[in-house]
Design a protein around this motif. Structure first.
Motif, PDB file in Angstrom:
ATOM      1  N   THR A 174       0.829  -1.206   0.000  1.00 49.38           N
ATOM      2  CA  THR A 174       0.000   0.000   0.000  1.00 49.38           C
ATOM      3  C   THR A 174       0.863   1.255   0.000  1.00 49.38           C
ATOM      4  O   THR A 174       0.585   2.203  -0.742  1.00 49.38           O
ATOM      5  N   VAL A 175       1.917   1.274   0.800  1.00 47.29           N
ATOM      6  CA  VAL A 175       2.820   2.435   0.831  1.00 47.29           C
ATOM      7  C   VAL A 175       3.448   2.633  -0.545  1.00 47.29           C
ATOM      8  O   VAL A 175       3.514   3.763  -1.048  1.00 47.29           O
TER       9      VAL A 175
ATOM     10  N   ALA B 264       3.646   5.826  -5.521  1.00 50.42           N
ATOM     11  CA  ALA B 264       3.579   5.844  -6.985  1.00 50.42           C
ATOM     12  C   ALA B 264       2.447   6.746  -7.460  1.00 50.42           C
ATOM     13  O   ALA B 264       2.643   7.574  -8.361  1.00 50.42           O
ATOM     14  N   ASP B 265       1.291   6.616  -6.850  1.00 49.39           N
ATOM     15  CA  ASP B 265       0.118   7.379  -7.289  1.00 49.39           C
ATOM     16  C   ASP B 265       0.241   8.863  -6.972  1.00 49.39           C
ATOM     17  O   ASP B 265       0.052   9.705  -7.843  1.00 49.39           O
ATOM     18  N   VAL B 266       0.544   9.180  -5.731  1.00 48.13           N
ATOM     19  CA  VAL B 266       0.563  10.582  -5.300  1.00 48.13           C
ATOM     20  C   VAL B 266       1.734  11.343  -5.913  1.00 48.13           C
ATOM     21  O   VAL B 266       1.590  12.506  -6.305  1.00 48.13           O
ATOM     22  N   LEU B 267       2.884  10.686  -6.010  1.00 48.20           N
ATOM     23  CA  LEU B 267       4.078  11.368  -6.517  1.00 48.20           C
ATOM     24  C   LEU B 267       4.289  11.168  -8.015  1.00 48.20           C
ATOM     25  O   LEU B 267       5.241  11.701  -8.581  1.00 48.20           O
ATOM     26  N   ALA B 268       3.401  10.409  -8.644  1.00 46.43           N
ATOM     27  CA  ALA B 268       3.498  10.117 -10.078  1.00 46.43           C
ATOM     28  C   ALA B 268       4.849   9.478 -10.426  1.00 46.43           C
ATOM     29  O   ALA B 268       5.498   9.838 -11.393  1.00 46.43           O
TER      30      ALA B 268
ATOM     31  N   GLU C 292      10.050  14.984  -5.845  1.00 49.31           N
ATOM     32  CA  GLU C 292       8.587  14.920  -5.942  1.00 49.31           C
ATOM     33  C   GLU C 292       7.917  15.002  -4.566  1.00 49.31           C
ATOM     34  O   GLU C 292       6.754  15.364  -4.461  1.00 49.31           O
ATOM     35  N   LEU C 293       8.646  14.644  -3.515  1.00 51.53           N
ATOM     36  CA  LEU C 293       8.069  14.600  -2.167  1.00 51.53           C
ATOM     37  C   LEU C 293       8.372  15.905  -1.437  1.00 51.53           C
ATOM     38  O   LEU C 293       9.216  15.979  -0.562  1.00 51.53           O
ATOM     39  N   ASP C 294       7.638  16.946  -1.824  1.00 47.75           N
ATOM     40  CA  ASP C 294       7.769  18.225  -1.129  1.00 47.75           C
ATOM     41  C   ASP C 294       6.715  18.295  -0.032  1.00 47.75           C
ATOM     42  O   ASP C 294       5.966  17.341   0.190  1.00 47.75           O
TER      43      ASP C 294
ATOM     44  N   GLY D 261      -0.543  14.917   0.822  1.00 51.30           N
ATOM     45  CA  GLY D 261      -1.256  13.984  -0.056  1.00 51.30           C
ATOM     46  C   GLY D 261      -0.945  12.536   0.253  1.00 51.30           C
ATOM     47  O   GLY D 261      -1.842  11.688   0.275  1.00 51.30           O
ATOM     48  N   VAL D 262       0.319  12.250   0.500  1.00 49.75           N
ATOM     49  CA  VAL D 262       0.732  10.884   0.837  1.00 49.75           C
ATOM     50  C   VAL D 262       0.060  10.434   2.132  1.00 49.75           C
ATOM     51  O   VAL D 262      -0.500   9.337   2.210  1.00 49.75           O
TER      52      VAL D 262
END
Length: 85
Positions: free
Chosen positions: A7-8, A13-17, A38-40, A46-47
Motif C-alpha cells: 500500500t505504501v 507511486a500514485d501521489v508522486l506520479a 517529488e516529495l515536497d 497527499g501521501v
C-alpha cells in the motif's frame, strides 16, 4: 507487513506520479523526504491523506515528523504501527 508495504508503494507511486518500477526498487533504507524532489511539503500531505484512506488509519499532526518520512522503511513501519493499533 507485506500488505502495508504494498500500500505504501502504491500511494507513493500514485501521489508522486512515480513509475511502478522506480517504487518497486525502494528498499528500507531508500531516502524519501529531502531525496525525492517529488516529495515536497505539499506532497507529504497527499501521501499521508492517501495512506489514511487506503489503510483506514488516522494520522495525528503531532505524529508527523522528518524521521517518519526519512526513509521508505521508516514510513512503512509507521504506517504498519498505525494499521495494527
Amino acid at each position: 507487513m507485506s500488505e502495508v508495504e504494498t500500500t505504501v508503494r502504491a500511494v507513493l507511486a500514485d501521489v508522486l506520479a512515480l513509475s511502478p518500477e522506480r517504487v518497486d526498487a525502494f528498499r528500507a533504507d531508500t531516502p524519501l523526504f529531502g531525496a525525492l524532489p517529488e516529495l515536497d511539503s505539499m506532497a507529504v500531505a497527499g501521501v499521508l491523506t492517501e495512506l489514511e484512506d487506503r489503510l483506514g488509519i488516522v494520522i495525528e499532526d503531532d505524529e508527523v515528523d522528518g524521521e517518519m518520512l526519512e526513509t521508505f522503511g521508516a514510513l512503512t513501519r509507521f504506517a504498519a504501527s498505525k494499521a495494527l493499533v
